[in-house]
Design an enzyme around this catalytic site. Structure first.
Site, PDB file in Angstrom:
ATOM      1  N   ASP A 207     -16.981 -20.938  20.190  1.00 35.53           N
ATOM      2  CA  ASP A 207     -16.206 -19.880  19.560  1.00 35.53           C
ATOM      3  C   ASP A 207     -16.835 -19.483  18.228  1.00 35.53           C
ATOM      4  O   ASP A 207     -17.253 -20.335  17.449  1.00 35.53           O
ATOM      5  CB  ASP A 207     -14.778 -20.389  19.338  1.00 35.53           C
ATOM      6  CG  ASP A 207     -13.846 -19.345  18.771  1.00 35.53           C
ATOM      7  OD1 ASP A 207     -13.575 -18.362  19.476  1.00 35.53           O
ATOM      8  OD2 ASP A 207     -13.391 -19.528  17.627  1.00 35.53           O
ATOM      9  N   GLU A 277     -20.400 -17.288  21.448  1.00 32.28           N
ATOM     10  CA  GLU A 277     -19.758 -15.991  21.180  1.00 32.28           C
ATOM     11  C   GLU A 277     -20.318 -15.456  19.866  1.00 32.28           C
ATOM     12  O   GLU A 277     -20.146 -16.075  18.821  1.00 32.28           O
ATOM     13  CB  GLU A 277     -18.248 -16.156  21.070  1.00 32.28           C
ATOM     14  CG  GLU A 277     -17.529 -14.857  20.684  1.00 32.28           C
ATOM     15  CD  GLU A 277     -16.107 -15.082  20.206  1.00 32.28           C
ATOM     16  OE1 GLU A 277     -15.267 -14.198  20.440  1.00 32.28           O
ATOM     17  OE2 GLU A 277     -15.829 -16.147  19.598  1.00 32.28           O
TER      18      GLU A 277
END
Length: 549
Positions: A207, A277
């Site tokens: 993330d 990401e």
């Protein structure tokens, strides 16, 4: 030298199809209105039936749930609302028995403010973990150290009365940012990664992977001076976050060193992978290139480039061409939807009636691009974005910016499994954590299983086509210039060259192929009627073509 079989196993992620599961919305088995790990285990056969290679689980770790689990208070345990570590182990075994790899989220740019690390760090300026988070003194007038903003609204700094300092938070004030300039922080994070590797997970989705480091000097960001179109890649236009050029609060050069440490750890285990990401506005592809280069950092990354409203040949040509020009030896993971953006059927379709057609065309296009692909739960049903009332919202992002931005709950509603059951078979509880829209119940899995022309069956056929042709896994992609505004390209590997043409417009076109290019064989494209073609291809609106040259 590695054998062919070992090399293939090691590179299983290259060209893989990854199915994202949002655990709290997948399947509830204990009647509390929230999905759980046992529910994932129960529904693994559905995922396997699609023909995907892996699942990616959004966070299920111990958390106060201020940001639906993206605020972790224990990186090495399962939150009780989802189950236990034993439940996770059982799910992992079941997935592997079905041939599915398991990728889990790692949310390590920040933790929860209830994590023991932060509790200790904020207790004084001299404790052993005093520098584990980004702390800074106020300016002489008491204001924040610089102009950094939070993506979730307001300043990126929060005052702490015990330390009499500010701490940085890129998201909620309850999500303080870890200080990756500390070697001890890096070691602690890598220890948590090792915990899950030892349990047998096959990889990690990282993330906000470019947020790990901030500028040591805490310099203020300059204004955003580029055109307005790229500001919304990281945040909606209603958010002032897009008004800054984020030079100093993320994407720092020191991150490359940590990613090398992470890769070195993964390389001590067999056949593991990472997908990062990257939210970096117009610089995302350059960041992706740096993070996936030389085989010593991340295996692959995805950006937000295909997560917007554009559904045009020019946009797709631009994104793919930019990737091929910027990324020398890295790998990309393409996606149209995930848990953070409006579902792509709603973004791309102009009318409700054309949604099934758009859903089929979108997966056909995605499956023929060069790179790995990620599917989000429910898109195989053609689910549209749910329109929720303000009182139903649970997402702090949407609550903060309502009504200009409705947040992310509309794409996080529960999976509809059985049309005739309460909450479409997601839960037997009186109330589910988010409502199941009646439009979604009508698109349930059991209804589409019985319909050979459904979006669900189209996904299965399309992913089978992808696996049947090695050129679609990692073959070369070359765009074909035509006089019509269509998306046309070839995929080539081991002497097989496939031509794909996608008409994303609503009107028919007749595409004349470049001089010297002839279709030797028209191949069936799932969901689309093959037409005769040699030097010219006729396409209806929202149509696709596949042929062997």
């Amino acid at each position: 030298m590695e054998s062919t079989g070992k090399a293939a196993a090691k590179d299983w992620w290259r060209g893989a199809v990854i199915y994202q599961v949002y655990p709290r919305s997948f399947q509830d088995t204990d009647a509390n209105g929230l999905g759980d790990i046992k529910g994932i285990t129960r529904r693994l056969p559905h995922i396997a039936s699609l023909g995907v290679d892996a699942i990616w689980l959004a966070p299920f770790f111990t958390s106060p749930m201020a940001d639906m689990g993206y605020d972790v208070s224990d990186y090495c345990d399962v939150d009780p609302i989802f189950g236990t570590l034993a439940d996770f182990d059982e799910m992992l075994v079941a997935a592997h028995e079905l041939g599915l790899k398991v990728i889990i989220d790692q949310v390590i740019s920040h933790s929860s403010d209830r994590h023991p690390w932060f509790v200790e760090s904020r207790s004084s300026r001299t404790n052993p973990k005093a520098d584990w988070y980004v702390w800074a003194d106020p300016k002489p007038d008491g204001t924040a150290p610089n102009n950094w903003l939070s993506i979730f609204g307001g300043p990126g700094w929060e005052w702490d009365g015990v330390r009499r300092q500010y701490y940085q938070h890129n998201f909620l004030t309850s999500q303080p940012d870890l200080n990756f300039h500390s070697r001890d922080v890096q070691d602690a994070v890598l220890s948590a990664v090792r915990f899950w590797l030892d349990r047998g997970v096959d990889g990690f989705r990282l993330d906000t992977v470019n947020y790990y480091f901030c500028d040591k000097q805490l310099r203020s960001n300059p204004p955003h001076e580029a055109n307005e179109s790229d500001a919304g890649l990281d945040a909606p236009d209603t958010n002032p976050y897009g008004m800054q050029n984020h030079l100093y609060d993320k994407t720092q050069p020191e991150n490359l060193g940590f990613l090398k440490r992470l890769r070195a750890l993964l390389d001590t285990y067999e056949n593991r992978t990472t997908v990062g990401e990257v939210g970096d506005g117009a610089r995302s592809l350059q960041t992706l290139a740096a993070y996936t280069s030389d085989g010593d950092k991340l295996h692959m990354c995805y950006t937000f480039d295909l997560l917007g409203p554009e559904f045009t040949p020019a946009h797709f040509r631009s994104c793919v061409s930019a990737f091929q020009e910027n990324v020398r030896d890295g790998w990309v993971c393409w996606a149209f939807s995930n848990h953070d953006v409006n579902r792509h059927v709603s973004r791309f379709a102009k009318t409700e009636e054309e949604r099934p057609r758009i859903a089929k065309l979108a997966i056909s296009l995605l499956s023929t691009l060069r790179g790995s692909i990620c599917l989000y739960q429910g898109e195989e049903l053609g689910l549209p974005e749910a329109d929720l009332a303000f009182e139903d919202l649970r997402d702090p992002y949407g609550i903060r910016f309502w009504p200009a931005f409705k947040g992310r709950d509309g794409c996080r509603t529960p999976m509809p499994w059985e049309a005739g059951r309460v909450h479409a078979g997601f839960t037997t509880a009186e109330k589910s954590w988010l409502p199941v829209p009646y439009q979604h119940a009508a698109l349930s899995v059991d209804k589409q299983e019985a319909d050979n022309d459904s979006v669900l069956q189209h996904y299965r056929h399309t992913l089978a086509l992808r696996k049947a042709h090695p050129a679609l896994i990692d073959g070369d992609l070359t765009f074909v210039n035509t006089k019509e505004d269509v998306l046309a390209f070839t995929r080539e590997k081991h002497g097989e060259t496939l031509l794909f043409i996608f008409n994303l417009a609503r009107k028919p076109v007749q595409v004349a192929l470049p001089k010297g290019m002839k279709v030797k064989e028209v191949l069936p494209m799932p969901g689309f009627v093959p037409g005769a073609a040699v030097e010219t291809v006729k396409l209806d609106g929202l149509d696709a073509f596949c042929g062997r040259l």
